[in-house]
Structures are given as C-alpha cells and as structure tokens.
Design a protein around this motif. Structure first.
Motif, PDB file in Angstrom:
ATOM      1  N   ALA A 345       0.838  -1.203   0.000  1.00  0.00           N
ATOM      2  CA  ALA A 345       0.000   0.000   0.000  1.00  0.00           C
ATOM      3  C   ALA A 345       0.874   1.255   0.000  1.00  0.00           C
ATOM      4  CB  ALA A 345      -0.931  -0.003   1.209  1.00  0.00           C
ATOM      5  N   LEU A 346       1.958   1.230   0.755  1.00  0.00           N
ATOM      6  CA  LEU A 346       2.870   2.368   0.785  1.00  0.00           C
ATOM      7  C   LEU A 346       3.496   2.607  -0.586  1.00  0.00           C
ATOM      8  CD1 LEU A 346       4.747   1.925   4.195  1.00  0.00           C
ATOM      9  CD2 LEU A 346       3.120   3.713   3.582  1.00  0.00           C
ATOM     10  N   SER A 375      -2.181   9.492 -12.399  1.00  0.00           N
ATOM     11  CA  SER A 375      -2.676   9.140 -11.064  1.00  0.00           C
ATOM     12  C   SER A 375      -3.973   8.365 -11.103  1.00  0.00           C
ATOM     13  CB  SER A 375      -2.867  10.421 -10.225  1.00  0.00           C
ATOM     14  OG  SER A 375      -1.660  11.119 -10.080  1.00  0.00           O
ATOM     15  N   ARG A 376      -4.827   8.659 -12.088  1.00  0.00           N
ATOM     16  CA  ARG A 376      -6.117   7.970 -12.167  1.00  0.00           C
ATOM     17  C   ARG A 376      -5.970   6.450 -12.244  1.00  0.00           C
ATOM     18  NH1 ARG A 376     -11.077   9.052 -10.762  1.00  0.00           N
ATOM     19  NH2 ARG A 376     -11.068  11.079 -11.842  1.00  0.00           N
ATOM     20  N   PRO A 377      -5.082   5.901 -13.089  1.00  0.00           N
ATOM     21  CA  PRO A 377      -4.935   4.444 -13.117  1.00  0.00           C
ATOM     22  C   PRO A 377      -4.462   3.859 -11.787  1.00  0.00           C
ATOM     23  CG  PRO A 377      -3.974   5.429 -15.079  1.00  0.00           C
ATOM     24  CD  PRO A 377      -4.287   6.553 -14.153  1.00  0.00           C
ATOM     25  N   ASP A 380      -7.555   3.946  -9.455  1.00  0.00           N
ATOM     26  CA  ASP A 380      -8.567   2.980  -9.892  1.00  0.00           C
ATOM     27  C   ASP A 380      -8.162   1.552  -9.561  1.00  0.00           C
ATOM     28  OD1 ASP A 380     -10.105   5.027 -10.826  1.00  0.00           O
ATOM     29  OD2 ASP A 380      -9.518   4.806 -12.936  1.00  0.00           O
ATOM     30  N   ALA A 381      -6.867   1.285  -9.549  1.00  0.00           N
ATOM     31  CA  ALA A 381      -6.404  -0.065  -9.204  1.00  0.00           C
ATOM     32  C   ALA A 381      -6.288  -0.245  -7.692  1.00  0.00           C
ATOM     33  CB  ALA A 381      -5.053  -0.323  -9.862  1.00  0.00           C
ATOM     34  N   LEU A 386      -7.560  -2.767  -2.248  1.00  0.00           N
ATOM     35  CA  LEU A 386      -7.804  -2.623  -0.813  1.00  0.00           C
ATOM     36  C   LEU A 386      -9.027  -3.411  -0.373  1.00  0.00           C
ATOM     37  CD1 LEU A 386      -7.106   1.205  -0.276  1.00  0.00           C
ATOM     38  CD2 LEU A 386      -5.707  -0.708   0.536  1.00  0.00           C
ATOM     39  N   ARG A 387     -10.092  -3.373  -1.170  1.00  0.00           N
ATOM     40  CA  ARG A 387     -11.303  -4.109  -0.810  1.00  0.00           C
ATOM     41  C   ARG A 387     -11.036  -5.612  -0.809  1.00  0.00           C
ATOM     42  NH1 ARG A 387     -15.532  -0.872  -0.269  1.00  0.00           N
ATOM     43  NH2 ARG A 387     -15.539   1.170  -1.337  1.00  0.00           N
ATOM     44  N   GLY A 388     -10.237  -6.060  -1.763  1.00  0.00           N
ATOM     45  CA  GLY A 388      -9.915  -7.488  -1.808  1.00  0.00           C
ATOM     46  C   GLY A 388      -9.106  -7.918  -0.596  1.00  0.00           C
ATOM     47  N   LYS A 389      -8.132  -7.124  -0.203  1.00  0.00           N
ATOM     48  CA  LYS A 389      -7.327  -7.467   0.967  1.00  0.00           C
ATOM     49  C   LYS A 389      -8.153  -7.393   2.242  1.00  0.00           C
ATOM     50  CE  LYS A 389      -3.626  -8.096  -1.424  1.00  0.00           C
ATOM     51  NZ  LYS A 389      -3.132  -9.484  -1.650  1.00  0.00           N
TER      52      LYS A 389
END
Length: 510
Positions: A345-346, A375-377, A380-381, A386-389
C-alpha cells in the motif's frame, strides 16, 4: 467449565473459530504495544525530520572543522589555501547592512630604501560579518513650551504623540520585540524577563503580559480581516490542535482548541497571497468550523476528523481528504515489522506522490491533465485491491482499520485528481500548526481563554508574515505604530502582511 471444554472438543469448527479470533486479538494487542513503543521511543513521522538530520549534520561539520583547524595551525601554506577557499565560496554580504570602515595603515610612510615619501597605489578590501548584541536604549522625548510675552496665559506646546501603552515605558518596537520573541521564537515571557535582567532592565513577567494583551487588542481587527480573506477564498486547508488553558476555577488545565485555516496557492501558481490564521475555541465540536467559515464556498482540505463533515452538508462546501494521513497508518504497520500488505500500500501511495513531485508549480489545468493520465490508473487499481485485501484479513486488526479509514473517505481522497487546485495532502496546514506545538511545549499553557485568543491573533500575523517572506519584527512595529496613530479601519488591507512583502515571486512550496 468442563462441559464447555468438552463441547469445543466435539465441535472442531467452533474451536478453530475461537482460536482464530484469539490470534487476531493477540495480533492487535501486539500491534498496539508496538505503536505505543514507537510513539514513546521512536520518531513521530514517516521520514526523518529535517531538523533532526541537520542536527546530526552539524556534529559532523563541527568535527570536520576542528580537524581542519588543527591541520592549518602548523602549516602556513595550508592556512593560505584554506583562506582562498573560504573567500571563493562565501559570496557577498548583503548590501543593506551598514558598513563600518576600519583602516589598517602603516605608521611610517617613508620608503624603507631611500626614505622618500610613499604614494598610494591601491588597497585591499575585505569584509567580515560582525554583530552587536541586542541592547536597550532610551528615547528621550522633549516637548518645548512657548508663551507670549504680551498675552497672559497663552502657552503653546506640540501634542504628545499617541502611545500603545498610555503612560507606559515601551515603544511600539519594544512591544513588537516581545510579541515576536514569544510567538515566533517561542520564548515565554518569564525567560524574556530573565534576558532583560541580564542587561540591567527590571521588567516583571506580569508587565510583559500586560503589553502583550494590549497589543493583541489593537491587532484584533487585523486578525478578523485575515479571517475574512480566508472566507473569500475558494480553496483552503483546515486543521486543529490542542491549546492547554489554565482553568483557575477548577484548579487544573483545560484543553481548548486552536483551529487553523490556511491558504496557499503557490503550488499551482495562484495569485492570492498565502495566509495562516488561527481561531481559539473552547472545544472541538463541529459547530466551530461552521461558525469560523460562515459564508465560505469552495473546497476545504482536511484530515479524517469527523467534525468537518458538518461542512460537507452545506451545498457550497466540498471536502478533500489527506493522503498523508492514510499513508501514516500503513507506515506504522510496516515500521513495526513484516507487513506485506501495508508495504505494498505504501508503494502504491508513493507512486501518487511521485506524480505530484513532477507537477508542482504548474497550472491547475496542467496538473489535472497529468493526474488524469498518471494518477487515475493508480487510484482505480488501488481501491479494488484494498477491498480485496480487506475481505481476506480479520476485521479486528489494525490493518483492517487502516484500509477502512481509506475506503470510507475515498470520494474526498480522490477529489484532487479532477481539480488541479487541490493538493494530495494537507501538509500545508500541518506545517502551520508546528509553531503552535513549539510554543505549547515551551509555555505549557495559556493563562486564560483571553490569553489563548491573544495567542491566536498574534500567531496568525507572524505565521502569515513568514509565509510571505516578511520580517515579523519590522511588520509588527510598523502596524502597531500605524494603529496607534489612528489608521482607518476601512484601510485594513494596507496592514495585511503581504502588503509588506518585497515585489518578488514567492518560492513554490512542497
């Protein structure tokens, strides 16, 4: 108890679930302990603070200078070489400094060979930086009286100039020096009194406090005008910090709040001058920013504190959140030990900051276009990752808290991508709060609510001076003098700190 143990033995799934829950609880407690240890014994930021790095560098430079001095002491060629190097690298002293000329001349101006008269063929000129320690002086004001020999009782005398402290000793420059020493150099009044005593001037702390209070009362309209400029902006930062205040009625210290509001458009080449203004309040409730920013329409960039959500309920205000606060939570996990999810994440957040370092100082449209492209890509990724983790880990861990903190503020965190005026974080207002923390550390607390209000007034003007490259001492002296001389309230903009700034382009800040 025996029956419960027997039941768990018969139901392995329940036993497994209980063990997993206990393991998650233990991991959470271990993480909390590590955070407390880091808070108590470790450094408090993701990166080593600049002042700490400079302290270490100072020690190295001092040791190097000592070794060089020893080497030069026994060698004339080495001293000359070092002198040439210093003359090459030191640059010129500022032209505005006064020059005191000292002529080092020969006693005998006759030729050593033929004893004839010598004539001048030139001179060598060198400059050295000297200092005269701050010292008091006394301004003696004389007002002659005139009378007419023919008219009885006709006496004419020039009126006495107005004073900031009627019947008092200090000039406006003296009071300004006390204010700047207290709120810019973080010297409490009792320490200033000790410094004055060393020069033979007996000034009690209560006397200095009286000067500060009277000056703050005169400066209050200027502070209010600063806040009006904040309200008229379209993009500002907001934060708050603790302001300990003495509560004599209860015999203890109560925690007030200094709310900080800042404007700094330099990162996107905006034309409005930077401002930092503080407002004292007795609590941290959401009603405070609503009152302070009444009439404001635009974007407010803040940390994750829920008290700002009341602002977002107004149709005219949008909240932008701070990626530095998100990053800090993952950093605390990664710094405590192996944490692959937090570390990744960092890295992803670091990629966003890399884009920001490239576009700082560009126009809002250029910043927006670069963010849309680069920054958008990344963003978006990042959200689905984060939701998956989050779905794979225990919901009671600190990592889950960090992820939920980011996801619950996703709209405000990504608002900067579509608006080139918005920063990726609220570090600008965070920096504005650091002087408040230093003053709090040295002075410990304000003596009353009015004292905390004075703190907010004077600190606002000093910090805005610093943002605009204005000398706070010269500014305070001139503003107090003009106010005492009856400066019109309708011309308060002439007393704004940026009105005293040199006509040069301000440096773009990070």
């Amino acid at each position: 108890m025996a029956q419960a143990v027997e039941k768990l033995r018969d139901d392995p799934n329940e036993l497994k679930a209980m063990l997993l829950a206990e393991r998650a609880r233990n991991e959470r407690l271990v993480q909390i302990i590590k955070e407390m240890q880091r808070h108590r014994f470790g450094r408090s930021a993701e990166t080593l603070p600049e002042d700490q790095m400079l302290l270490a560098l100072e020690e190295v430079e001092q040791a190097e200078a000592g070794a060089a001095a020893e080497a030069e002491a026994g060698s004339a060629p080495e001293r000359e070489r070092a002198a040439r190097k210093r003359r090459t690298n030191r640059g010129a002293l500022p032209a505005h400094l006064p020059r005191i000329e000292i002529v080092v001349d020969i006693d005998d101006k006759s030729c050593p060979c033929c004893k004839g008269a010598l004539h001048s063929i030139g001179e060598d000129v060198s400059e050295r930086l000297d200092i005269v320690p701050a010292q008091f002086r006394v301004l003696v004001m004389r007002r002659p009286k005139y009378a007419c020999r023919a008219c009885e009782g006709a006496v004419v005398q020039a009126p006495a100039p107005a004073r900031l402290i009627e019947g008092g000793l200090p000039t406006e420059a003296t009071v300004a020096h006390v204010l700047v020493s207290k709120y810019a150099d973080h010297l409490p009044l009792h320490r200033q009194a000790q410094i004055y005593t060393r020069q033979g001037i007996a000034l009690d702390r209560s006397t200095l406090a009286d000067w500060v209070g009277r000056a703050a009362r005169h400066l209050r309209p200027v502070h209010e005008r600063l806040l009006e400029h904040i309200r008229s902006s379209t993009k500002i930062f907001a934060d708050e910090t603790r302001a300990p205040v003495l509560d004599p009625g209860r015999g203890r210290i109560k925690n007030g709040q200094l709310w900080a509001y800042a404007r700094d458009d330099r990162p996107w080449c905006g034309s409005d001058p930077p401002i930092a203004v503080y407002v004292y309040a007795q609590n941290r409730k959401s009603e405070q920013p609503l009152a302070h920013l009444a009439g404001f329409a635009g974007v407010v960039q803040v940390d994750g504190y829920a008290g700002y959500r009341a602002l977002a309920q107004k149709n005219s205000v949008a909240l932008a959140f701070c990626w530095a606060h998100v990053r800090r939570r993952f950093y605390e996990l990664a710094a405590a030990g192996p944490a692959p999810i937090a570390s990744e994440a960092l890295e992803r957040i670091g990629a966003l900051y890399a884009v920001e370092s490239e576009i700082r100082g560009r126009s809002p449209d250029q910043r927006r276009d670069a963010r849309q492209e680069k920054s958008r890509p990344i963003v978006d990724a990042l959200e689905p990752w984060l939701r998956g983790k989050l779905a794979l880990i225990s919901q009671k861990t600190k990592l889950a808290e960090a992820i939920r903190y980011a996801l619950s503020r996703w709209g405000g965190l990504t608002r900067f991508i579509d608006d080139g005026r918005i920063e990726i974080d609220s570090n600008i207002v965070e920096r504005a709060i650091r002087p408040i923390a230093l003053n709090r550390k040295n002075a410990l607390f304000a003596g009353s609510d009015r004292g905390a209000e004075n703190w907010a007034i004077v600190a606002s003007l000093i910090e805005t001076c610093k943002l605009n490259g204005v000398d706070p001492q010269a500014y305070m002296t001139d503003v107090l003098t003009k106010i005492v001389d009856g400066h019109l309230a309708s011309k308060l903009d002439e007393l704004m700190p940026w009105a005293y700034a040199a006509p040069i382009a301000l440096k773009v800040v990070a």
